[in-house]
Design a protein around this motif. Structure first.
Motif, PDB file in Angstrom:
ATOM      1  N   VAL A 289       3.955   0.249   5.852  1.00 44.23           N
ATOM      2  CA  VAL A 289       3.419   1.403   5.338  1.00 44.23           C
ATOM      3  C   VAL A 289       2.480   1.001   4.323  1.00 44.23           C
ATOM      4  O   VAL A 289       3.054   0.248   3.497  1.00 44.23           O
ATOM      5  N   TRP A 290       1.088   1.449   4.251  1.00 42.38           N
ATOM      6  CA  TRP A 290       0.189   1.162   3.313  1.00 42.38           C
ATOM      7  C   TRP A 290      -0.356   2.138   2.575  1.00 42.38           C
ATOM      8  O   TRP A 290      -0.344   3.363   3.256  1.00 42.38           O
ATOM      9  N   ARG A 291      -0.579   2.172   1.353  1.00 40.87           N
ATOM     10  CA  ARG A 291      -0.961   3.156   0.409  1.00 40.87           C
ATOM     11  C   ARG A 291      -2.436   3.843   1.052  1.00 40.87           C
ATOM     12  O   ARG A 291      -2.515   5.087   1.144  1.00 40.87           O
ATOM     13  N   ASP A 292      -3.313   2.911   1.728  1.00 44.22           N
ATOM     14  CA  ASP A 292      -4.378   3.155   2.454  1.00 44.22           C
ATOM     15  C   ASP A 292      -4.925   2.092   3.171  1.00 44.22           C
ATOM     16  O   ASP A 292      -4.329   1.131   3.052  1.00 44.22           O
ATOM     17  N   ASP A 293      -5.847   2.636   4.115  1.00 43.94           N
ATOM     18  CA  ASP A 293      -6.437   1.588   5.024  1.00 43.94           C
ATOM     19  C   ASP A 293      -7.113   0.356   4.263  1.00 43.94           C
ATOM     20  O   ASP A 293      -6.876  -0.856   4.556  1.00 43.94           O
ATOM     21  N   ALA A 294      -7.700   0.363   3.124  1.00 45.95           N
ATOM     22  CA  ALA A 294      -8.372  -0.647   2.382  1.00 45.95           C
ATOM     23  C   ALA A 294      -7.193  -1.627   1.860  1.00 45.95           C
ATOM     24  O   ALA A 294      -7.500  -2.810   2.015  1.00 45.95           O
ATOM     25  N   SER A 295      -6.063  -1.120   1.617  1.00 48.74           N
ATOM     26  CA  SER A 295      -4.787  -2.175   1.324  1.00 48.74           C
ATOM     27  C   SER A 295      -4.643  -2.786   2.184  1.00 48.74           C
ATOM     28  O   SER A 295      -4.483  -4.299   2.151  1.00 48.74           O
ATOM     29  N   ALA A 296      -4.307  -2.162   3.589  1.00 50.72           N
ATOM     30  CA  ALA A 296      -4.066  -2.967   4.723  1.00 50.72           C
ATOM     31  C   ALA A 296      -5.123  -4.005   5.074  1.00 50.72           C
ATOM     32  O   ALA A 296      -4.787  -5.125   5.597  1.00 50.72           O
ATOM     33  N   ARG A 297      -6.313  -3.525   5.064  1.00 46.62           N
ATOM     34  CA  ARG A 297      -7.533  -4.723   5.484  1.00 46.62           C
ATOM     35  C   ARG A 297      -7.532  -5.663   4.341  1.00 46.62           C
ATOM     36  O   ARG A 297      -7.749  -6.955   4.873  1.00 46.62           O
ATOM     37  N   ALA A 298      -7.315  -5.328   3.073  1.00 48.88           N
ATOM     38  CA  ALA A 298      -7.436  -6.379   2.068  1.00 48.88           C
ATOM     39  C   ALA A 298      -6.412  -7.426   2.475  1.00 48.88           C
ATOM     40  O   ALA A 298      -6.568  -8.792   2.087  1.00 48.88           O
ATOM     41  N   ALA A 299      -5.112  -7.019   2.846  1.00 43.12           N
ATOM     42  CA  ALA A 299      -3.933  -8.025   3.095  1.00 43.12           C
ATOM     43  C   ALA A 299      -4.327  -8.884   4.439  1.00 43.12           C
ATOM     44  O   ALA A 299      -4.208  -9.978   4.351  1.00 43.12           O
ATOM     45  N   LEU A 300      -4.924  -8.297   5.226  1.00 40.58           N
ATOM     46  CA  LEU A 300      -5.273  -9.064   6.497  1.00 40.58           C
ATOM     47  C   LEU A 300      -6.548 -10.129   6.095  1.00 40.58           C
ATOM     48  O   LEU A 300      -6.574 -11.207   6.980  1.00 40.58           O
ATOM     49  N   CYS A 301      -7.273  -9.961   5.003  1.00 37.55           N
ATOM     50  CA  CYS A 301      -8.314 -10.871   4.600  1.00 37.55           C
ATOM     51  C   CYS A 301      -7.998 -11.742   3.416  1.00 37.55           C
ATOM     52  O   CYS A 301      -8.620 -12.755   3.458  1.00 37.55           O
ATOM     53  N   ALA A 302      -6.669 -11.848   3.019  1.00 40.96           N
ATOM     54  CA  ALA A 302      -6.290 -12.449   2.210  1.00 40.96           C
ATOM     55  C   ALA A 302      -6.155 -13.945   2.417  1.00 40.96           C
ATOM     56  O   ALA A 302      -5.487 -13.978   3.686  1.00 40.96           O
ATOM     57  N   PRO A 303      -6.337 -14.934   1.693  1.00 38.16           N
ATOM     58  CA  PRO A 303      -6.203 -16.373   2.266  1.00 38.16           C
ATOM     59  C   PRO A 303      -4.558 -16.390   2.382  1.00 38.16           C
ATOM     60  O   PRO A 303      -3.801 -15.874   1.442  1.00 38.16           O
ATOM     61  N   SER A 304      -3.893 -17.241   3.332  1.00 37.56           N
ATOM     62  CA  SER A 304      -2.631 -17.489   3.556  1.00 37.56           C
ATOM     63  C   SER A 304      -2.379 -18.835   2.575  1.00 37.56           C
ATOM     64  O   SER A 304      -3.258 -19.485   2.414  1.00 37.56           O
ATOM     65  N   PRO A 305      -1.190 -18.615   1.761  1.00 37.98           N
ATOM     66  CA  PRO A 305      -0.983 -19.904   0.932  1.00 37.98           C
ATOM     67  C   PRO A 305      -0.678 -21.064   1.949  1.00 37.98           C
ATOM     68  O   PRO A 305      -0.473 -21.186   2.981  1.00 37.98           O
TER      69      PRO A 305
END
Length: 100
Positions: A48-64
């Motif tokens: 569950v994401w607050r909005d689509d932009a948050s979900a997309r940001a997570a997918l684009c975030a670099p993996s540690p």
């Protein structure tokens, strides 16, 4: 998601690693990893994401460097993951606007 035979536990462990990375990530309300009791090679993720932009940001975030990557998940899958998008209407723990 369906793991290669006998690798459901590995898949679940990798996805739990993803969950740890998302802990505190802006906009991530729920990231729940579940393993099918009748078929342990089937692992489900409920997000569950607050909005689509948050979900997309997570997918684009670099993996540690020491954490799981999307490639780690894909390597364990026997078939392409299935995605179902839902419009949250409410229920226990979620008000009608979809936010906890």
């Amino acid at each position: 998601m369906t793991a290669h035979p006998g690798r459901g536990g590995e898949l679940a462990a990798v996805l739990l690693g993803v969950a740890e990375r998302l802990r505190g990530f802006a906009g991530c309300e729920i990231y729940l990893v579940s393993q099918d009791a009748a078929d342990p090679d089937t692992v489900r993720v409920t997000e569950v994401w607050r909005d689509d932009a948050s979900a997309r940001a997570a997918l684009c975030a670099p993996s540690p460097a020491d954490g799981p990557t999307p490639a780690d998940v894909l390597a364990l899958l026997s078939t392409a993951p299935h995605r179902t998008d839902l419009a949250v209407l409410g229920g226990v723990g979620l008000p009608a606007d979809g936010r906890p």
